[in-house]
Design a protein around this motif. Structure first.
Motif, PDB file in Angstrom:
ATOM      1  N   LYS A 174       0.831  -1.198   0.000  1.00  0.00           N
ATOM      2  CA  LYS A 174       0.000   0.000   0.000  1.00  0.00           C
ATOM      3  C   LYS A 174       0.873   1.258   0.000  1.00  0.00           C
ATOM      4  O   LYS A 174       1.931   1.281   0.625  1.00  0.00           O
ATOM      5  CB  LYS A 174      -0.915   0.020   1.234  1.00  0.00           C
ATOM      6  CG  LYS A 174      -1.903  -1.131   1.290  1.00  0.00           C
ATOM      7  CD  LYS A 174      -2.867  -0.998   2.458  1.00  0.00           C
ATOM      8  CE  LYS A 174      -3.878   0.095   2.232  1.00  0.00           C
ATOM      9  NZ  LYS A 174      -4.940   0.116   3.271  1.00  0.00           N
ATOM     10  N   PRO A 175       0.415   2.324  -0.639  1.00  0.00           N
ATOM     11  CA  PRO A 175       1.179   3.582  -0.632  1.00  0.00           C
ATOM     12  C   PRO A 175       0.956   4.422   0.616  1.00  0.00           C
ATOM     13  O   PRO A 175       1.650   5.406   0.835  1.00  0.00           O
ATOM     14  CB  PRO A 175       0.649   4.311  -1.875  1.00  0.00           C
ATOM     15  CG  PRO A 175      -0.755   3.814  -2.019  1.00  0.00           C
ATOM     16  CD  PRO A 175      -0.746   2.382  -1.554  1.00  0.00           C
ATOM     17  N   GLY A 176      -0.042   4.062   1.421  1.00  0.00           N
ATOM     18  CA  GLY A 176      -0.328   4.797   2.645  1.00  0.00           C
ATOM     19  C   GLY A 176      -1.147   3.940   3.578  1.00  0.00           C
ATOM     20  O   GLY A 176      -1.794   2.975   3.160  1.00  0.00           O
ATOM     21  N   ALA A 177      -1.121   4.256   4.854  1.00  0.00           N
ATOM     22  CA  ALA A 177      -1.833   3.457   5.848  1.00  0.00           C
ATOM     23  C   ALA A 177      -2.427   4.354   6.926  1.00  0.00           C
ATOM     24  O   ALA A 177      -1.975   5.484   7.134  1.00  0.00           O
ATOM     25  CB  ALA A 177      -0.893   2.431   6.481  1.00  0.00           C
ATOM     26  N   LEU A 178      -3.430   3.818   7.617  1.00  0.00           N
ATOM     27  CA  LEU A 178      -4.050   4.487   8.762  1.00  0.00           C
ATOM     28  C   LEU A 178      -3.820   3.656  10.018  1.00  0.00           C
ATOM     29  O   LEU A 178      -3.706   2.433   9.952  1.00  0.00           O
ATOM     30  CB  LEU A 178      -5.557   4.660   8.544  1.00  0.00           C
ATOM     31  CG  LEU A 178      -6.007   5.523   7.370  1.00  0.00           C
ATOM     32  CD1 LEU A 178      -7.535   5.547   7.293  1.00  0.00           C
ATOM     33  CD2 LEU A 178      -5.474   6.944   7.492  1.00  0.00           C
ATOM     34  N   ALA A 179      -3.779   4.323  11.161  1.00  0.00           N
ATOM     35  CA  ALA A 179      -3.596   3.639  12.437  1.00  0.00           C
ATOM     36  C   ALA A 179      -4.720   4.005  13.396  1.00  0.00           C
ATOM     37  O   ALA A 179      -5.249   5.118  13.359  1.00  0.00           O
ATOM     38  CB  ALA A 179      -2.246   4.006  13.059  1.00  0.00           C
ATOM     39  N   GLY A 180      -5.070   3.046  14.248  1.00  0.00           N
ATOM     40  CA  GLY A 180      -6.053   3.267  15.295  1.00  0.00           C
ATOM     41  C   GLY A 180      -5.450   2.955  16.648  1.00  0.00           C
ATOM     42  O   GLY A 180      -4.245   2.678  16.767  1.00  0.00           O
ATOM     43  N   MET A 181      -6.271   2.967  17.661  1.00  0.00           N
ATOM     44  CA  MET A 181      -5.801   2.711  19.018  1.00  0.00           C
ATOM     45  C   MET A 181      -6.881   1.947  19.770  1.00  0.00           C
ATOM     46  O   MET A 181      -8.069   2.180  19.568  1.00  0.00           O
ATOM     47  CB  MET A 181      -5.482   4.019  19.742  1.00  0.00           C
ATOM     48  CG  MET A 181      -5.014   3.851  21.177  1.00  0.00           C
ATOM     49  SD  MET A 181      -4.387   5.393  21.911  1.00  0.00           S
ATOM     50  CE  MET A 181      -5.853   6.426  21.895  1.00  0.00           C
ATOM     51  N   ALA A 182      -6.462   1.011  20.648  1.00  0.00           N
ATOM     52  CA  ALA A 182      -7.406   0.255  21.471  1.00  0.00           C
ATOM     53  C   ALA A 182      -6.783   0.065  22.847  1.00  0.00           C
ATOM     54  O   ALA A 182      -5.893  -0.763  23.017  1.00  0.00           O
ATOM     55  CB  ALA A 182      -7.725  -1.091  20.817  1.00  0.00           C
ATOM     56  N   MET A 183      -7.233   0.836  23.811  1.00  0.00           N
ATOM     57  CA  MET A 183      -6.714   0.730  25.179  1.00  0.00           C
ATOM     58  C   MET A 183      -7.793   0.347  26.179  1.00  0.00           C
ATOM     59  O   MET A 183      -7.573  -0.459  27.065  1.00  0.00           O
ATOM     60  CB  MET A 183      -6.074   2.053  25.615  1.00  0.00           C
ATOM     61  CG  MET A 183      -4.777   2.393  24.935  1.00  0.00           C
ATOM     62  SD  MET A 183      -3.831   3.615  25.877  1.00  0.00           S
ATOM     63  CE  MET A 183      -4.919   5.027  25.847  1.00  0.00           C
ATOM     64  N   THR A 184      -8.981   0.932  26.046  1.00  0.00           N
ATOM     65  CA  THR A 184     -10.019   0.815  27.063  1.00  0.00           C
ATOM     66  C   THR A 184     -10.624  -0.586  27.103  1.00  0.00           C
ATOM     67  O   THR A 184     -10.948  -1.161  26.065  1.00  0.00           O
ATOM     68  CB  THR A 184     -11.132   1.837  26.786  1.00  0.00           C
ATOM     69  OG1 THR A 184     -10.556   3.134  26.694  1.00  0.00           O
ATOM     70  CG2 THR A 184     -12.171   1.817  27.883  1.00  0.00           C
ATOM     71  N   GLU A 185     -10.804  -1.109  28.302  1.00  0.00           N
ATOM     72  CA  GLU A 185     -11.488  -2.387  28.489  1.00  0.00           C
ATOM     73  C   GLU A 185     -12.718  -2.197  29.370  1.00  0.00           C
ATOM     74  O   GLU A 185     -12.852  -1.192  30.065  1.00  0.00           O
ATOM     75  CB  GLU A 185     -10.530  -3.422  29.088  1.00  0.00           C
ATOM     76  CG  GLU A 185      -9.351  -3.715  28.153  1.00  0.00           C
ATOM     77  CD  GLU A 185      -8.491  -4.886  28.604  1.00  0.00           C
ATOM     78  OE1 GLU A 185      -8.808  -5.501  29.655  1.00  0.00           O
ATOM     79  OE2 GLU A 185      -7.510  -5.196  27.905  1.00  0.00           O
ATOM     80  N   LYS A 186     -13.618  -3.194  29.335  1.00  0.00           N
ATOM     81  CA  LYS A 186     -14.905  -3.068  30.036  1.00  0.00           C
ATOM     82  C   LYS A 186     -14.731  -2.716  31.505  1.00  0.00           C
ATOM     83  O   LYS A 186     -15.417  -1.856  32.045  1.00  0.00           O
ATOM     84  CB  LYS A 186     -15.680  -4.390  29.930  1.00  0.00           C
ATOM     85  CG  LYS A 186     -16.095  -4.826  28.539  1.00  0.00           C
ATOM     86  CD  LYS A 186     -16.904  -6.117  28.618  1.00  0.00           C
ATOM     87  CE  LYS A 186     -17.302  -6.639  27.243  1.00  0.00           C
ATOM     88  NZ  LYS A 186     -16.157  -7.281  26.549  1.00  0.00           N
ATOM     89  N   GLN A 187     -13.821  -3.414  32.167  1.00  0.00           N
ATOM     90  CA  GLN A 187     -13.701  -3.284  33.611  1.00  0.00           C
ATOM     91  C   GLN A 187     -12.860  -2.087  34.036  1.00  0.00           C
ATOM     92  O   GLN A 187     -12.853  -1.734  35.208  1.00  0.00           O
ATOM     93  CB  GLN A 187     -13.076  -4.561  34.210  1.00  0.00           C
ATOM     94  CG  GLN A 187     -11.597  -4.756  33.917  1.00  0.00           C
ATOM     95  CD  GLN A 187     -11.295  -5.167  32.482  1.00  0.00           C
ATOM     96  OE1 GLN A 187     -12.193  -5.569  31.750  1.00  0.00           O
ATOM     97  NE2 GLN A 187     -10.040  -5.084  32.079  1.00  0.00           N
ATOM     98  N   GLY A 188     -12.155  -1.459  33.086  1.00  0.00           N
ATOM     99  CA  GLY A 188     -11.189  -0.446  33.474  1.00  0.00           C
ATOM    100  C   GLY A 188     -11.537   0.980  33.124  1.00  0.00           C
ATOM    101  O   GLY A 188     -11.264   1.899  33.884  1.00  0.00           O
ATOM    102  N   GLY A 189     -12.137   1.187  31.945  1.00  0.00           N
ATOM    103  CA  GLY A 189     -12.363   2.554  31.494  1.00  0.00           C
ATOM    104  C   GLY A 189     -11.046   3.302  31.369  1.00  0.00           C
ATOM    105  O   GLY A 189     -10.102   2.816  30.752  1.00  0.00           O
ATOM    106  N   SER A 190     -10.970   4.464  31.994  1.00  0.00           N
ATOM    107  CA  SER A 190      -9.745   5.262  31.930  1.00  0.00           C
ATOM    108  C   SER A 190      -8.596   4.660  32.733  1.00  0.00           C
ATOM    109  O   SER A 190      -7.446   5.067  32.568  1.00  0.00           O
ATOM    110  CB  SER A 190     -10.022   6.684  32.438  1.00  0.00           C
ATOM    111  OG  SER A 190     -10.929   7.358  31.590  1.00  0.00           O
ATOM    112  N   ASP A 191      -8.911   3.702  33.612  1.00  0.00           N
ATOM    113  CA  ASP A 191      -7.877   3.059  34.420  1.00  0.00           C
ATOM    114  C   ASP A 191      -7.259   1.912  33.624  1.00  0.00           C
ATOM    115  O   ASP A 191      -7.645   0.751  33.763  1.00  0.00           O
ATOM    116  CB  ASP A 191      -8.488   2.544  35.726  1.00  0.00           C
ATOM    117  CG  ASP A 191      -7.454   1.895  36.642  1.00  0.00           C
ATOM    118  OD1 ASP A 191      -6.246   1.994  36.337  1.00  0.00           O
ATOM    119  OD2 ASP A 191      -7.856   1.274  37.642  1.00  0.00           O
TER     120      ASP A 191
END
Length: 550
Positions: A174-191
């Motif tokens: 591919k000539p270009g790509a996009l990135a995402g993020m996955a941190m939050t879990e059900k039990q934690g939220g911002s923690d």
């Protein structure tokens, strides 16, 4: 055919066919302030081109269509194969493609890159805010990936590319790509310390397989994601991983999209719940056990985009209100000439200009990248993120009211802005998280407070109300008893004095005077439209009003 019963009169023309950048004096002046003179003509040319595109009829139509036809999850193809793909309306791809081609995923490879990207982001996302999410994630992934030079060498040219190519296939093709993020879990939220996703090592080369879930995955159609997982079971330390959607051999990685979130706003953009089944392949980014420190580079960059995105929503809401009231007649004259409406409009314009000035100042600090400016950002970013994103919703609501019943109708576009307005106050850590982060910087990084005080101190003596507000803030800082319960008050005060110092130094006198009187002084009510009538309200309104050529 029904008979004609009346002629339509006293309806404003649509705000279309204008330059979103040039029509925003606060933004244009801020760019001139922070971009080196040798680059200014080039940058203004880029932003003018982007501004005319954002103000065009076709871009506004794309924005409406992308929200009217939200993304759809396809878990399987027609033959029963698991594909986990998200389908978007063509308007989404047009918006995202134009943004990528304009360099809105790259602040890293050009001089004054953060200021020019921040200004561009503020301009273009006024056409539609939802696609700002993948733009922000992709841009912000770069500093996190630099913790691993080999990964950065592989991915950075793709993430900063000006070529948008949707669809899943090996990134090497591919000539270009996009990135995402996955941190939050059900039990934690911002923690994020409550993360239960586990990473099992496959080799000494940093290859792992993941088992677990993520409750919020941003931009699930992206080519890769930064995720957090424990490297030694439930008791292990968190590490950061790069998870590609397509493996190097061309096969699909195990990335199960369980469902898309049904959100209040931001409806053009997909947010998902995802599962990793023990065969999900990923590569570690940075040192094992240093996941939070690695991914925090991404979070810091996206928090600036939260400030900018809120400034963009505010500006578009205020622009629509100013445009409507300039044309709509009531009681024999335009609404904007009515003293009380003028007061409301001027008050809204102040909030918008203060947000814009602050976003650009933060971007300029990123460009400078000195020890002093990095220390300044450590405190200024969470304070700004707390306050500017909080102000977005009341601004959007008041601007909607300026259009009366017309503003409550979907066709006006104002309901979409109102639904979008709370997003950035929640995304990347809600208000309490930002306020506590300010306290964390106070306690752990003395240089951050010194840099912040140095910044606001440059305006001392210019306005007595600003001086008094700084003194009150210092009094708050001197009393650490029960400071956590007062953290929001402190973050608000810090953001306001920073905005006040910027406007006193750089804005026209009537803007600075009105801001200091209403935000730092005592002469201001609880709602918009309570500015002291002696201030130069007409000049504030005229400065902020977008003018359509012809």
């Amino acid at each position: 055919m029904a008979a004609t019963t009346h002629t339509v009169t006293n309806q404003p023309p649509p705000l279309v066919g204008y330059d979103v950048f040039a029509a925003d004096a606060a933004l244009a002046e801020g760019v001139g302030r922070h971009v080196p003179p040798a680059l200014l003509e080039e940058v203004r040319g880029e932003l003018g081109e982007l501004g005319r595109a954002a103000g065009s009829a076709h871009a506004q139509r794309w924005g409406a269509l992308a929200n009217e036809q939200p993304p759809v999850l396809r878990t399987h193809d027609r033959y029963g194969h698991r594909v986990d793909e998200v389908e978007f309306h063509p308007a989404w791809h047009r918006l995202l493609g134009h943004a990528v081609s304009a360099g809105l995923t790259d602040a890293w490879s050009r001089p004054a890159g953060h200021v020019r990207r921040t200004a561009g982001f503020l301009v273009w996302t006024q056409a539609e805010a939802g696609h700002g999410c993948p733009l922000s994630m992709t841009h912000a992934a770069v500093p996190a990936l630099r913790a691993d030079p080999a990964l950065a060498a592989e991915w950075e040219p793709l993430l900063t590319s000006r070529v948008y190519e949707p669809g899943l296939r090996p990134v090497a093709e591919k000539p270009g790509a996009l990135a995402g993020m996955a941190m939050t879990e059900k039990q934690g939220g911002s923690d994020v310390r409550a993360t239960t996703t586990v990473a099992e090592s496959l080799s000494s080369d940093g290859e792992y397989v993941l088992t677990g879930h993520k409750w919020f995955c941003s931009a699930p159609m992206s080519d890769a994601f930064l995720v957090l997982a424990r490297t030694s079971g439930d008791e292990g330390e968190l590490s950061c991983f790069l998870l590609p959607r397509v493996l190097p051999d061309g096969s699909r990685n195990s990335f199960r999209i369980q469902r898309l979130k049904d959100k209040l706003g931001n409806r053009s953009n997909a947010s998902a719940e995802v599962e990793f089944d023990g065969t999900t392949w990923a590569r570690r980014v940075g040192e094992e056990g240093r996941g939070v420190a690695t991914i925090i580079e991404m979070v810091a960059a996206t928090r600036l985009d939260c400030v900018t995105g809120s400034a963009a929503v505010m500006r578009q809401a205020v622009a629509q209100a100013l445009h409507h009231t300039a044309y709509r007649q009531a009681f024999g004259r335009p609404l904007a000439d009515q003293p009380l409406m003028r007061n409301v409009l001027a008050d809204l314009a102040l909030e918008s200009e203060a947000a814009t000035a602050l976003a650009l100042r933060l971007a300029a600090a990123y460009d400078a990248d000195t020890e002093q400016e990095r220390a300044f950002l450590r405190m200024a970013v969470p304070a700004a993120k707390y306050w500017v994103t909080k102000r977005c919703t009341p601004v959007a609501a008041e601007a909607l009211e300026c259009l009366g019943g017309n503003g409550y109708v979907e066709e006006s576009g104002m309901p979409r802005l109102l639904r979008e307005s709370p997003l950035n106050s929640v995304w990347e850590g809600s208000g309490n998280i930002q306020a506590l982060d300010v306290l964390r910087a106070l306690r752990r990084e003395p240089a951050a407070l010194h840099a912040f005080l140095t910044e606001i101190g440059t305006a001392r003596g210019a306005d007595h109300r600003l001086d008094a507000a700084i003194k009150e803030m210092l009094t708050e800082l001197a009393d650490l008893e029960g400071i956590e319960a007062r953290a929001r008050r402190l973050a608000e005060r810090m953001a306001l004095v920073l905005q006040g110092s910027l406007l006193v130094r750089y804005a026209p006198p009537e803007v600075a005077d009105a801001f200091c009187a209403s935000r730092l002084g005592t002469d201001h009510g609880a709602s918009f439209g309570t500015l002291p009538p002696t201030l130069g309200l007409r000049a504030i309104v005229e400065r902020a009003r977008p003018v359509v050529d012809g």
